[in-house]
Scaffold this motif. Structure first.
Motif, PDB file in Angstrom:
ATOM      1  N   HIS A   1       0.831  -1.204   0.000  1.00 51.86           N
ATOM      2  CA  HIS A   1       0.000   0.000   0.000  1.00 51.86           C
ATOM      3  C   HIS A   1       0.866   1.255   0.000  1.00 51.86           C
ATOM      4  O   HIS A   1       1.865   1.330   0.728  1.00 51.86           O
ATOM      5  CB  HIS A   1      -0.880   0.029   1.255  1.00 51.86           C
ATOM      6  CG  HIS A   1      -1.848  -1.110   1.326  1.00 51.86           C
ATOM      7  ND1 HIS A   1      -2.878  -1.264   0.417  1.00 51.86           N
ATOM      8  CD2 HIS A   1      -1.949  -2.150   2.180  1.00 51.86           C
ATOM      9  CE1 HIS A   1      -3.576  -2.347   0.731  1.00 51.86           C
ATOM     10  NE2 HIS A   1      -3.027  -2.914   1.788  1.00 51.86           N
ATOM     11  N   ASP A   2       0.475   2.252  -0.777  1.00 55.28           N
ATOM     12  CA  ASP A   2       1.115   3.564  -0.756  1.00 55.28           C
ATOM     13  C   ASP A   2       0.257   4.438   0.166  1.00 55.28           C
ATOM     14  O   ASP A   2      -0.721   5.067  -0.267  1.00 55.28           O
ATOM     15  CB  ASP A   2       1.164   4.125  -2.190  1.00 55.28           C
ATOM     16  CG  ASP A   2       1.863   5.478  -2.251  1.00 55.28           C
ATOM     17  OD1 ASP A   2       2.005   6.128  -1.194  1.00 55.28           O
ATOM     18  OD2 ASP A   2       2.260   5.873  -3.360  1.00 55.28           O
ATOM     19  N   ALA A   3       0.626   4.439   1.451  1.00 60.89           N
ATOM     20  CA  ALA A   3      -0.238   5.056   2.465  1.00 60.89           C
ATOM     21  C   ALA A   3      -0.522   6.522   2.161  1.00 60.89           C
ATOM     22  O   ALA A   3      -1.663   6.985   2.291  1.00 60.89           O
ATOM     23  CB  ALA A   3       0.389   4.895   3.857  1.00 60.89           C
ATOM     24  N   GLY A   4       0.492   7.250   1.741  1.00 63.34           N
ATOM     25  CA  GLY A   4       0.309   8.677   1.459  1.00 63.34           C
ATOM     26  C   GLY A   4      -0.682   8.897   0.331  1.00 63.34           C
ATOM     27  O   GLY A   4      -1.595   9.742   0.428  1.00 63.34           O
ATOM     28  N   ALA A   5      -0.529   8.119  -0.742  1.00 62.95           N
ATOM     29  CA  ALA A   5      -1.423   8.271  -1.891  1.00 62.95           C
ATOM     30  C   ALA A   5      -2.843   7.834  -1.549  1.00 62.95           C
ATOM     31  O   ALA A   5      -3.822   8.421  -2.028  1.00 62.95           O
ATOM     32  CB  ALA A   5      -0.885   7.467  -3.075  1.00 62.95           C
ATOM     33  N   LEU A   6      -2.985   6.817  -0.705  1.00 57.44           N
ATOM     34  CA  LEU A   6      -4.324   6.363  -0.303  1.00 57.44           C
ATOM     35  C   LEU A   6      -5.027   7.457   0.508  1.00 57.44           C
ATOM     36  O   LEU A   6      -6.209   7.741   0.287  1.00 57.44           O
ATOM     37  CB  LEU A   6      -4.230   5.074   0.536  1.00 57.44           C
ATOM     38  CG  LEU A   6      -3.882   3.790  -0.220  1.00 57.44           C
ATOM     39  CD1 LEU A   6      -3.592   2.649   0.760  1.00 57.44           C
ATOM     40  CD2 LEU A   6      -5.000   3.387  -1.180  1.00 57.44           C
ATOM     41  N   ALA A   7      -4.276   8.074   1.431  1.00 55.10           N
ATOM     42  CA  ALA A   7      -4.874   9.137   2.244  1.00 55.10           C
ATOM     43  C   ALA A   7      -5.300  10.294   1.350  1.00 55.10           C
ATOM     44  O   ALA A   7      -6.400  10.847   1.510  1.00 55.10           O
ATOM     45  CB  ALA A   7      -3.882   9.603   3.309  1.00 55.10           C
ATOM     46  N   ALA A   8      -4.448  10.648   0.381  1.00 52.13           N
ATOM     47  CA  ALA A   8      -4.766  11.766  -0.511  1.00 52.13           C
ATOM     48  C   ALA A   8      -6.013  11.451  -1.345  1.00 52.13           C
ATOM     49  O   ALA A   8      -6.923  12.280  -1.469  1.00 52.13           O
ATOM     50  CB  ALA A   8      -3.579  12.075  -1.420  1.00 52.13           C
ATOM     51  N   ALA A   9      -6.073  10.227  -1.893  1.00 50.49           N
ATOM     52  CA  ALA A   9      -7.208   9.856  -2.746  1.00 50.49           C
ATOM     53  C   ALA A   9      -8.503   9.779  -1.940  1.00 50.49           C
ATOM     54  O   ALA A   9      -9.590  10.033  -2.470  1.00 50.49           O
ATOM     55  CB  ALA A   9      -6.929   8.520  -3.427  1.00 50.49           C
ATOM     56  N   SER A  10      -8.392   9.438  -0.661  1.00 53.87           N
ATOM     57  CA  SER A  10      -9.609   9.251   0.134  1.00 53.87           C
ATOM     58  C   SER A  10     -10.320  10.577   0.408  1.00 53.87           C
ATOM     59  O   SER A  10     -11.490  10.576   0.801  1.00 53.87           O
ATOM     60  CB  SER A  10      -9.296   8.508   1.428  1.00 53.87           C
ATOM     61  OG  SER A  10      -8.546   9.330   2.281  1.00 53.87           O
ATOM     62  N   ALA A  11      -9.623  11.693   0.199  1.00 54.25           N
ATOM     63  CA  ALA A  11     -10.266  13.001   0.413  1.00 54.25           C
ATOM     64  C   ALA A  11     -11.491  13.168  -0.487  1.00 54.25           C
ATOM     65  O   ALA A  11     -12.395  13.940  -0.172  1.00 54.25           O
ATOM     66  CB  ALA A  11      -9.263  14.126   0.161  1.00 54.25           C
ATOM     67  N   ARG A  12     -11.527  12.451  -1.600  1.00 51.86           N
ATOM     68  CA  ARG A  12     -12.671  12.555  -2.520  1.00 51.86           C
ATOM     69  C   ARG A  12     -13.539  11.297  -2.480  1.00 51.86           C
ATOM     70  O   ARG A  12     -14.252  11.002  -3.428  1.00 51.86           O
ATOM     71  CB  ARG A  12     -12.163  12.773  -3.956  1.00 51.86           C
ATOM     72  CG  ARG A  12     -11.481  14.123  -4.168  1.00 51.86           C
ATOM     73  CD  ARG A  12     -10.930  14.251  -5.587  1.00 51.86           C
ATOM     74  NE  ARG A  12      -9.933  13.216  -5.880  1.00 51.86           N
ATOM     75  CZ  ARG A  12      -8.651  13.274  -5.506  1.00 51.86           C
ATOM     76  NH1 ARG A  12      -8.222  14.290  -4.806  1.00 51.86           N
ATOM     77  NH2 ARG A  12      -7.809  12.307  -5.822  1.00 51.86           N
ATOM     78  N   ALA A  13     -13.444  10.534  -1.394  1.00 51.64           N
ATOM     79  CA  ALA A  13     -14.165   9.261  -1.339  1.00 51.64           C
ATOM     80  C   ALA A  13     -14.969   9.139  -0.052  1.00 51.64           C
ATOM     81  O   ALA A  13     -14.866   9.972   0.841  1.00 51.64           O
ATOM     82  CB  ALA A  13     -13.166   8.115  -1.456  1.00 51.64           C
ATOM     83  N   GLN A  14     -15.778   8.087   0.016  1.00 55.95           N
ATOM     84  CA  GLN A  14     -16.551   7.813   1.230  1.00 55.95           C
ATOM     85  C   GLN A  14     -15.973   6.619   2.002  1.00 55.95           C
ATOM     86  O   GLN A  14     -16.142   6.534   3.215  1.00 55.95           O
ATOM     87  CB  GLN A  14     -18.015   7.523   0.868  1.00 55.95           C
ATOM     88  CG  GLN A  14     -18.821   8.761   0.507  1.00 55.95           C
ATOM     89  CD  GLN A  14     -18.405   9.353  -0.836  1.00 55.95           C
ATOM     90  OE1 GLN A  14     -18.162   8.629  -1.806  1.00 55.95           O
ATOM     91  NE2 GLN A  14     -18.314  10.673  -0.898  1.00 55.95           N
TER      92      GLN A  14
END
Ligand SMILES: *Cc1c(COP(=O)(O)O)cnc(C)c1O
Length: 376
Positions: free
Chosen positions: A143-156
């Motif tokens: 997992h790319d934790a940083g990228a996951l956190a960034a992408a989750s800003a637009r997700a539920q």
């Protein structure tokens, strides 16, 4: 219905028509001689184990419905994790709980985030309710934790399997916590810890201790792997009572049957079995990974009850292994990878011998392979 009435065949709704199929491991392989190393099952969950558990289980009135609140099971799970019972919810395998998450928190116009190399069911359950799935590229199979956190800003919903299936990588506890801090509280973070009981790496940790601090955290666990009860279908999740209430509202009544609930209760009380499986699995996984032929195509070191292999010959290796009665998992969308479950010592030896033979064959320049039949 009269056959002269007009109309085509019944048409499922768009989400269902367009969703990908979930492909569990080779289901056909239930014969006696076959070595099933394709579904990450626990090889010690056999008939004798069932008899043992059942003999310890209380009596059962199969004419009665189960208590839909599953008080005994919820109590036992809460005690196991040092939480209050309202932080735990059981389901018909963790697959059911993932489905409930999608139904409660996703839908048309909503988005789920997952890593590209993560559990395929995360996509399936999300697409089945009409949600978009944003895939964040995995980095070195993890997992790319940083990228996951960034992408989750637009997700539920953010889905993370830790350890990750099929790659066997994991996020250290400190990184999971950092990821939770970096993710908006409006995003439900689902951490699927199906293999947590197997992991011995000192920097790994379950995030069950964080549910108090993060009401948007939902941990999904299963009795299908280290507890050896895949056929029984019992999973559970740990999270805030507010989230669990939503899932409970959607869960079909009595979705965990009485028999499964009783046997699960006995299995939870038998932590020695789990510890024993962990020890045996660890030794066997290391033995498999250090075999020279396996080591040469190990995609990444594993930490759970499977190894993840990369080879340009994966498809042929898969077919050759099958000829030897050894069934491992291949990936139609990623044809140069194989996932091999850690079995008993005997099963693993059969895999290693067959793998050695298959790999040696492939080394020979002029061997004819069945897949190389001339096209008409
Ligand atoms: C095997 C597995 C499960 C278990 O599913 P059940 O429905 O509980 O049997 C869940 N998540 C992942 C990532 C798995 O590999």
């Amino acid at each position: 219905m009269p056959s002269h009435l007009p109309g085509a065949a019944p048409l499922a709704n768009d989400f269902v028509l367009r969703a990908p199929d979930y492909r569990p491991g080779d289901a056909a392989v239930h014969t006696r001689d076959a070595v099933r190393l394709c579904s990450n099952e626990n090889p010690y969950g056999d008939a004798q184990r069932l008899r043992e558990l059942w003999s310890r289980a209380a009596d059962l009135h199969i004419g009665h419905y189960p208590d839909n609140g599953y008080p005994a099971l919820h109590q036992a799970l809460a005690r196991l994790h040092g939480l209050a019972p309202d932080h735990v919810l059981v389901g018909n395998g963790s697959s059911e709980l993932l489905t409930l998450v999608a139904r409660a928190y996703l839908g048309p116009g909503r988005t789920a985030v997952r890593s590209s190399d993560s559990f395929a069911l995360f996509s399936v359950v999300s697409r089945l309710v009409g949600a978009e799935v944003a895939e964040v590229p995995s980095v070195r199979y993890g997992h790319d934790a940083g990228a996951l956190a960034a992408a989750s800003a637009r997700a539920q919903v953010l889905f993370i399997d830790n350890p990750c299936n099929p790659t066997g990588r994991y996020l250290p506890a400190a990184e999971v916590e950092a990821l939770l801090r970096a993710t908006p509280r409006s995003v439900l973070v689902v951490v699927d810890e199906a293999y947590a009981e197997y992991v011995t790496a000192p920097d790994y940790g379950s995030c069950t201790g964080l549910v108090g601090e993060f009401p948007n955290l939902l941990i999904v666990r299963t009795l299908s792997k280290a507890y050896g009860l895949a056929g029984l279908r019992v999973g559970y999740c740990i999270g805030s009572p507010a989230v669990l209430r939503m899932l409970e509202r959607l869960r079909p009544p009595f979705s965990v049957n009485s028999f499964a609930a009783q046997v699960a209760l006995a299995a939870l009380a038998d932590q020695r079995f789990v510890a024993d499986c962990r020890t045996r699995n660890e030794a066997e996984r290391r033995r498999i990974e250090s075999h020279p032929r396996v080591a040469a195509c190990l995609a990444a070191p594993g930490c759970a009850n499977f190894v993840f292999l990369h080879s340009p010959h994966a498809a042929r290796l898969h077919a050759r292994l099958k000829e030897h009665g050894v069934h491992v998992l291949a990936f139609p969308d990623a044809p140069s990878y194989l996932r091999v479950t850690v079995g008993t010592r005997e099963e693993n030896q059969r895999f290693l011998d067959a793998f050695e033979a298959a790999a040696r064959d492939l080394d020979r320049p002029h061997t004819r392979h069945p897949e190389h039949k001339e096209q008409p």
